[in-house]
Design a protein around this motif. Structure first.
Motif, mmCIF file in Angstrom:
data_model
loop_
_atom_site.group_PDB
_atom_site.id
_atom_site.type_symbol
_atom_site.label_atom_id
_atom_site.label_comp_id
_atom_site.label_asym_id
_atom_site.label_seq_id
_atom_site.Cartn_x
_atom_site.Cartn_y
_atom_site.Cartn_z
ATOM 1 N N ARG A 18 -99.353 -111.372 49.141
ATOM 2 C CA ARG A 18 -99.674 -110.011 49.604
ATOM 3 C C ARG A 18 -98.684 -109.579 50.679
ATOM 4 N N ILE A 19 -98.317 -108.302 50.614
ATOM 5 C CA ILE A 19 -97.509 -107.707 51.680
ATOM 6 C C ILE A 19 -98.295 -106.531 52.249
ATOM 7 N N GLY A 62 -108.723 -107.441 48.112
ATOM 8 C CA GLY A 62 -107.495 -106.664 47.915
ATOM 9 C C GLY A 62 -106.735 -107.011 46.645
ATOM 10 N N ALA A 63 -107.334 -107.838 45.795
ATOM 11 C CA ALA A 63 -106.595 -108.380 44.644
ATOM 12 C C ALA A 63 -106.135 -107.328 43.636
ATOM 13 N N TYR A 64 -106.839 -106.192 43.552
ATOM 14 C CA TYR A 64 -106.499 -105.177 42.544
ATOM 15 C C TYR A 64 -106.066 -103.862 43.203
ATOM 16 N N ILE A 65 -105.547 -103.982 44.420
ATOM 17 C CA ILE A 65 -105.093 -102.797 45.170
ATOM 18 C C ILE A 65 -103.608 -102.971 45.460
ATOM 19 N N THR A 66 -102.805 -102.041 44.991
ATOM 20 C CA THR A 66 -101.375 -102.117 45.344
ATOM 21 C C THR A 66 -100.759 -100.724 45.400
ATOM 22 N N GLY A 67 -99.762 -100.581 46.287
ATOM 23 C CA GLY A 67 -99.050 -99.309 46.436
ATOM 24 C C GLY A 67 -99.828 -98.240 47.183
ATOM 25 N N GLN A 68 -100.876 -98.667 47.902
ATOM 26 C CA GLN A 68 -101.745 -97.686 48.568
ATOM 27 C C GLN A 68 -101.467 -97.592 50.072
ATOM 28 N N VAL A 69 -101.909 -96.480 50.632
ATOM 29 C CA VAL A 69 -101.845 -96.308 52.082
ATOM 30 C C VAL A 69 -103.280 -96.159 52.580
ATOM 31 N N LEU A 70 -103.744 -97.151 53.321
ATOM 32 C CA LEU A 70 -105.108 -97.116 53.856
ATOM 33 C C LEU A 70 -105.039 -96.544 55.273
ATOM 34 N N VAL A 71 -105.598 -95.343 55.426
ATOM 35 C CA VAL A 71 -105.533 -94.650 56.719
ATOM 36 C C VAL A 71 -106.704 -95.095 57.594
ATOM 37 N N VAL A 72 -106.378 -95.561 58.808
ATOM 38 C CA VAL A 72 -107.400 -96.049 59.756
ATOM 39 C C VAL A 72 -107.243 -95.213 61.020
ATOM 40 N N ASP A 73 -107.840 -94.010 61.021
ATOM 41 C CA ASP A 73 -107.560 -93.071 62.111
ATOM 42 C C ASP A 73 -108.778 -92.290 62.604
#
Ligand code: NAP
Length: 254
Positions: free
Chosen positions: A143-144, A238-249
């Protein structure tokens, strides 16, 4: 029970900018979930306290921790460091690119040095680590997670260098996600809003008051609010999540 408590047992994580603030909170969360953590800062001495705290947090699962120093903007030095971490800690499964700086200035007053320093650290630094880690991460189906910013989505006056670096980081995230998906490597970004750390400590009380008034959840974020999002993306969820931006704001960018 143990697998639930320590879903990252046996994984090795690299966290850049782990000496303080958000990076320290991320390193501690991953360690508490069983990951062996390489805490990276500008020098190993600066990362030492975080590494000691991670070793304590990881003791129950047998996880280890170590401190490393590198300037993330230096390509060859980063490649060497990634190699060293694999040799010393036994692999590489999770890469968190969190190291970052600001050099705020209005466009007409911003120097070339201020622009370059921010882009070299925040964007090139992440690219350096991703490139150096790509092979081992393909091997481990790793994971990155890149720590961007809401400013990379919205822009911000006085932060043309910083916003450009974070928007670039989001483009880098999506490109790497596409490129490495066939090798089962997931790559995502987390975009924090206003988080209480050294980076935001200089903002005066009046400006902070105005800012808080603009946050729907009515408070600034804590480093651990971001760390929990990273923990999720790094873990089984997170195994099936990629290329997303998770906003924590706290809703700031809504
Ligand atoms: P911080 O408290 O200022 O910590 C910055 C970290 O980055 C430190 O560990 C520092 O190491 C490391 N670092 C800086 N330049 C480096 C370099 N050239 N090579 C290696 N390490 C370097 O920052 P923070 O607030 O926790 O922010 C962490 C990340 O979240 C950054 O990418 C930032 O842009 C992002 N972010 C923060 C906020 C916020 O409100 N705080 C909001 C959105 C996004 P040393 O201790 O050795 O200097």
């Amino acid at each position: 029970m143990t697998e639930i408590e320590h879903p990252l047992r046996g994984k090795v994580a690299v966290v850049t900018g782990a000496s303080r603030g958000i990076g320290r909170a991320i390193a501690l969360r991953l360690a508490a979930r069983g990951a062996t953590v390489a805490c990276v800062a500008t020098s190993a001495e600066r990362a030492r306290e975080s590494a000691d705290a991670c070793a304590q947090a990881g003791a129950a699962s047998g996880a280890r921790a170590a401190a490393y120093g590198v300037d993330v903007s230096k390509t060859a030095a980063v490649a060497e460091l990634v190699q060293q971490v694999q040799t010393e800690l036994g692999g590489l499964d999770i890469l968190v690119n969190n190291a970052g700086i600001t050099r705020d200035q209005l466009l007409l007053r911003m120097s070339e040095e201020e622009f370059d320093a921010v882009v070299d650290t925040n964007l090139k630094g992440a690219w350096n680590f991703i490139r150096a880690s790509a092979r081992p991460l393909m091997k481990s189906r790793g994971r990155i997670i890149n720590i961007a910013s809401v400013v990379g989505l919205t822009g911000n006056a006085g932060q043309s260098n910083y916003a450009a670096s974070k928007a670039g980081l989001i483009g880098l995230t999506r490109s790497v996600a596409k490129e490495l998906a066939s090798r089962n490597v997931c790559c995502n970004a987390v975009a924090p809003g206003y988080i209480d750390t050294d980076m935001t400590a200089a903002i005066d009380a009046k400006a902070k008051e105005t800012l808080v008034a603009a946050i729907p959840l009515g408070r600034t974020g804590a480093a651990d609010d971001v760390a929990q999002a990273v923990e999720y993306l790094a873990g089984p969820g997170g195994a099936y999540i990629t290329g997303q931006v998770l906003v924590v704001d706290g809703g700031l960018s809504l």
